[in-house]
Design a protein around this motif. Structure first.
Motif, PDB file in Angstrom:
ATOM      1  N   ASP A   7       0.846  -1.199   0.000  1.00  9.13           N
ATOM      2  CA  ASP A   7       0.000   0.000   0.000  1.00  9.13           C
ATOM      3  C   ASP A   7       0.881   1.250   0.000  1.00  9.13           C
ATOM      4  O   ASP A   7       1.713   1.435   0.882  1.00  9.13           O
ATOM      5  CB  ASP A   7      -0.909   0.022   1.238  1.00  9.13           C
ATOM      6  CG  ASP A   7      -2.052  -0.979   1.130  1.00  9.13           C
ATOM      7  OD1 ASP A   7      -2.429  -1.331   0.012  1.00  9.13           O
ATOM      8  OD2 ASP A   7      -2.561  -1.403   2.191  1.00  9.13           O
ATOM      9  N   ALA A  11       0.301  -0.279  -4.862  1.00  7.24           N
ATOM     10  CA  ALA A  11      -1.105   0.057  -5.109  1.00  7.24           C
ATOM     11  C   ALA A  11      -1.585   1.143  -4.158  1.00  7.24           C
ATOM     12  O   ALA A  11      -1.107   1.263  -3.032  1.00  7.24           O
ATOM     13  CB  ALA A  11      -1.975  -1.195  -4.945  1.00  7.24           C
ATOM     14  N   ASP A  12      -2.543   1.910  -4.645  1.00  6.05           N
ATOM     15  CA  ASP A  12      -3.225   2.897  -3.806  1.00  6.05           C
ATOM     16  C   ASP A  12      -4.547   2.279  -3.365  1.00  6.05           C
ATOM     17  O   ASP A  12      -5.374   1.916  -4.200  1.00  6.05           O
ATOM     18  CB  ASP A  12      -3.477   4.176  -4.588  1.00  6.05           C
ATOM     19  CG  ASP A  12      -4.060   5.285  -3.719  1.00  6.05           C
ATOM     20  OD1 ASP A  12      -4.170   5.076  -2.495  1.00  6.05           O
ATOM     21  OD2 ASP A  12      -4.394   6.348  -4.263  1.00  6.05           O
ATOM     22  N   ALA A  13      -4.717   2.129  -2.060  1.00  2.93           N
ATOM     23  CA  ALA A  13      -5.932   1.493  -1.530  1.00  2.93           C
ATOM     24  C   ALA A  13      -6.561   2.380  -0.457  1.00  2.93           C
ATOM     25  O   ALA A  13      -7.095   1.889   0.533  1.00  2.93           O
ATOM     26  CB  ALA A  13      -5.592   0.123  -0.950  1.00  2.93           C
ATOM     27  N   GLU A  16     -10.288   1.577   0.370  1.00  2.97           N
ATOM     28  CA  GLU A  16     -10.441   0.275   1.014  1.00  2.97           C
ATOM     29  C   GLU A  16      -9.967   0.321   2.461  1.00  2.97           C
ATOM     30  O   GLU A  16     -10.636  -0.206   3.366  1.00  2.97           O
ATOM     31  CB  GLU A  16      -9.662  -0.785   0.231  1.00  2.97           C
ATOM     32  CG  GLU A  16      -9.984  -2.218   0.608  1.00  2.97           C
ATOM     33  CD  GLU A  16      -9.106  -2.792   1.691  1.00  2.97           C
ATOM     34  OE1 GLU A  16      -9.367  -3.927   2.146  1.00  2.97           O
ATOM     35  OE2 GLU A  16      -8.142  -2.105   2.107  1.00  2.97           O
ATOM     36  N   CYS A  17      -8.828   0.947   2.696  1.00  5.26           N
ATOM     37  CA  CYS A  17      -8.303   1.042   4.059  1.00  5.26           C
ATOM     38  C   CYS A  17      -9.221   1.877   4.950  1.00  5.26           C
ATOM     39  O   CYS A  17      -9.445   1.546   6.118  1.00  5.26           O
ATOM     40  CB  CYS A  17      -6.895   1.645   4.038  1.00  5.26           C
ATOM     41  SG  CYS A  17      -5.640   0.582   3.302  1.00  5.26           S
ATOM     42  N   ARG A 104     -12.332  -6.882   6.061  1.00  2.00           N
ATOM     43  CA  ARG A 104     -11.598  -6.988   4.794  1.00  2.00           C
ATOM     44  C   ARG A 104     -11.783  -8.381   4.186  1.00  2.00           C
ATOM     45  O   ARG A 104     -12.054  -8.524   2.994  1.00  2.00           O
ATOM     46  CB  ARG A 104     -10.118  -6.693   5.035  1.00  2.00           C
ATOM     47  CG  ARG A 104      -9.216  -6.932   3.826  1.00  2.00           C
ATOM     48  CD  ARG A 104      -7.808  -6.451   4.108  1.00  2.00           C
ATOM     49  NE  ARG A 104      -7.740  -5.003   4.040  1.00  2.00           N
ATOM     50  CZ  ARG A 104      -6.801  -4.266   4.625  1.00  2.00           C
ATOM     51  NH1 ARG A 104      -5.860  -4.847   5.347  1.00  2.00           N
ATOM     52  NH2 ARG A 104      -6.802  -2.954   4.498  1.00  2.00           N
ATOM     53  N   HIS A 119      -8.370  -1.163  -5.383  1.00  2.00           N
ATOM     54  CA  HIS A 119      -6.908  -1.169  -5.363  1.00  2.00           C
ATOM     55  C   HIS A 119      -6.400  -0.813  -6.758  1.00  2.00           C
ATOM     56  O   HIS A 119      -6.607  -1.568  -7.711  1.00  2.00           O
ATOM     57  CB  HIS A 119      -6.374  -2.535  -4.946  1.00  2.00           C
ATOM     58  CG  HIS A 119      -6.852  -2.978  -3.596  1.00  2.00           C
ATOM     59  ND1 HIS A 119      -8.098  -3.544  -3.402  1.00  2.00           N
ATOM     60  CD2 HIS A 119      -6.257  -2.926  -2.382  1.00  2.00           C
ATOM     61  CE1 HIS A 119      -8.248  -3.821  -2.119  1.00  2.00           C
ATOM     62  NE2 HIS A 119      -7.149  -3.457  -1.482  1.00  2.00           N
ATOM     63  N   THR A 120      -5.745   0.309  -6.865  1.00  2.39           N
ATOM     64  CA  THR A 120      -5.270   0.798  -8.154  1.00  2.39           C
ATOM     65  C   THR A 120      -3.741   0.756  -8.197  1.00  2.39           C
ATOM     66  O   THR A 120      -3.081   1.318  -7.320  1.00  2.39           O
ATOM     67  CB  THR A 120      -5.729   2.249  -8.389  1.00  2.39           C
ATOM     68  OG1 THR A 120      -7.161   2.318  -8.263  1.00  2.39           O
ATOM     69  CG2 THR A 120      -5.328   2.717  -9.768  1.00  2.39           C
ATOM     70  N   LYS A 143      -0.274  -5.139   5.138  1.00  2.00           N
ATOM     71  CA  LYS A 143      -1.512  -5.765   4.680  1.00  2.00           C
ATOM     72  C   LYS A 143      -1.374  -7.286   4.793  1.00  2.00           C
ATOM     73  O   LYS A 143      -0.267  -7.821   4.737  1.00  2.00           O
ATOM     74  CB  LYS A 143      -1.770  -5.377   3.223  1.00  2.00           C
ATOM     75  CG  LYS A 143      -3.224  -5.354   2.795  1.00  2.00           C
ATOM     76  CD  LYS A 143      -3.338  -4.938   1.347  1.00  2.00           C
ATOM     77  CE  LYS A 143      -4.755  -4.516   0.986  1.00  2.00           C
ATOM     78  NZ  LYS A 143      -5.093  -3.175   1.469  1.00  2.00           N
ATOM     79  N   SER A 147      -4.731 -10.984   0.948  1.00  2.00           N
ATOM     80  CA  SER A 147      -5.246  -9.854   0.169  1.00  2.00           C
ATOM     81  C   SER A 147      -4.258  -9.459  -0.918  1.00  2.00           C
ATOM     82  O   SER A 147      -4.638  -9.187  -2.069  1.00  2.00           O
ATOM     83  CB  SER A 147      -5.517  -8.659   1.085  1.00  2.00           C
ATOM     84  OG  SER A 147      -6.630  -8.891   1.922  1.00  2.00           O
ATOM     85  N   ILE A 151      -4.850  -9.403  -5.038  1.00  2.00           N
ATOM     86  CA  ILE A 151      -4.699  -8.201  -5.864  1.00  2.00           C
ATOM     87  C   ILE A 151      -3.664  -8.423  -6.958  1.00  2.00           C
ATOM     88  O   ILE A 151      -3.870  -8.032  -8.118  1.00  2.00           O
ATOM     89  CB  ILE A 151      -4.319  -6.995  -4.975  1.00  2.00           C
ATOM     90  CG1 ILE A 151      -5.442  -6.713  -3.972  1.00  2.00           C
ATOM     91  CG2 ILE A 151      -4.050  -5.757  -5.830  1.00  2.00           C
ATOM     92  CD1 ILE A 151      -5.013  -5.884  -2.780  1.00  2.00           C
TER      93      ILE A 151
END
Length: 243
Positions: A7, A11-13, A16-17, A104, A119-120, A143, A147, A151
């Protein structure tokens, strides 16, 4: 050997976080029974503002729980953040962290597609991981590993990584263990993390430690990085980075 945080690096989450933090004290199955879009829309704007502040300081899932306190909106320093975190009773913090993990897991299981969409990948990450495929690339992250593997699989990257060390609070030791497991000295490792504490801790092992400028940090982190002469890495550099 390339070792990456997840993170804030891969990925940028953010959403979600924030979501699992907000619903950490809810029944996971009831949460997962509602569409993720509906859950996200129900999160108060004030909480998201607080979470955005806290995200710059947090290293672990439990650290995110500070955002649940209204006083988090006034955080301006590491000391402010630390005071709020230490003010959460240990049993309560443990219960909230476990609750967020359960939420989650429930969302991942019940709404896999929508959960994955939160998640990007950062630009250049896909190419970086494929370029280092077969070179012992690993992920060390706060994380949970399940998960992360989900991803990675979603983006066709599961075969570019040999190991994921999840729910990790001691990245220095994790990096040393990974290097030692391959019979390598720490100096053979290139490590990337967006939290200055992790970057500095791993740098002290002798590894090449790079602070990801595109992740989450605070003004104090910048000052600390400058004082310690911590090397930064900028997102466009991923296109040519070889470790």
């Amino acid at each position: 050997m390339l070792v990456l945080d997840f993170d804030g690096v891969i990925a940028d989450a953010f959403t979600e976080c924030a979501l699992v933090t907000y619903y950490a004290d809810h029944d996971p199955e009831r949460v997962a029974a509602k569409p993720i879009r509906e859950l996200a829309d129900a999160v108060p704007a004030g909480f998201l503002d607080r979470f955005r502040v806290v995200r710059g300081y947090a290293r672990l899932l439990g650290d995110f729980m500070v955002a649940r306190a209204p006083a988090a909106e006034g955080i301006g320093t590491v000391a402010d953040y630390g005071a709020l975190l230490s003010g959460i009773p240990p049993k309560q913090l443990a219960a909230l962290t476990a609750g967020a993990t359960a939420v989650r897991g429930a969302l991942r299981g019940a709404q896999r597609g929508a959960w994955l969409d939160m998640h990007t990948l950062y630009p250049g990450v896909h190419e970086l991981l494929h370029r280092h495929r077969g070179r012992g690339t690993s992920i060390v992250t706060a994380k949970d590993a399940d998960s992360v593997w989900e991803i990675l699989g979603h983006y066709g990257l599961e075969n570019t990584v040999v190991e994921v060390i999840g729910e990790c609070s001691d990245k220095r030791t994790a990096v040393l263990d990974l290097a030692g497991g391959d019979g390598l000295p720490a100096r053979a490792v290139t490590f990337i993390d967006d939290h200055i504490t992790n970057a500095l801790a791993v740098r002290d092992t002798g590894a090449t430690s790079l602070w990801a400028w595109w992740g989450y940090h605070t003004d104090e982190h910048i000052e600390r990085a400058i004082a310690r002469r911590q090397r930064r890495i900028y997102l466009p550099e991923l296109a040519t980075l070889t470790a």
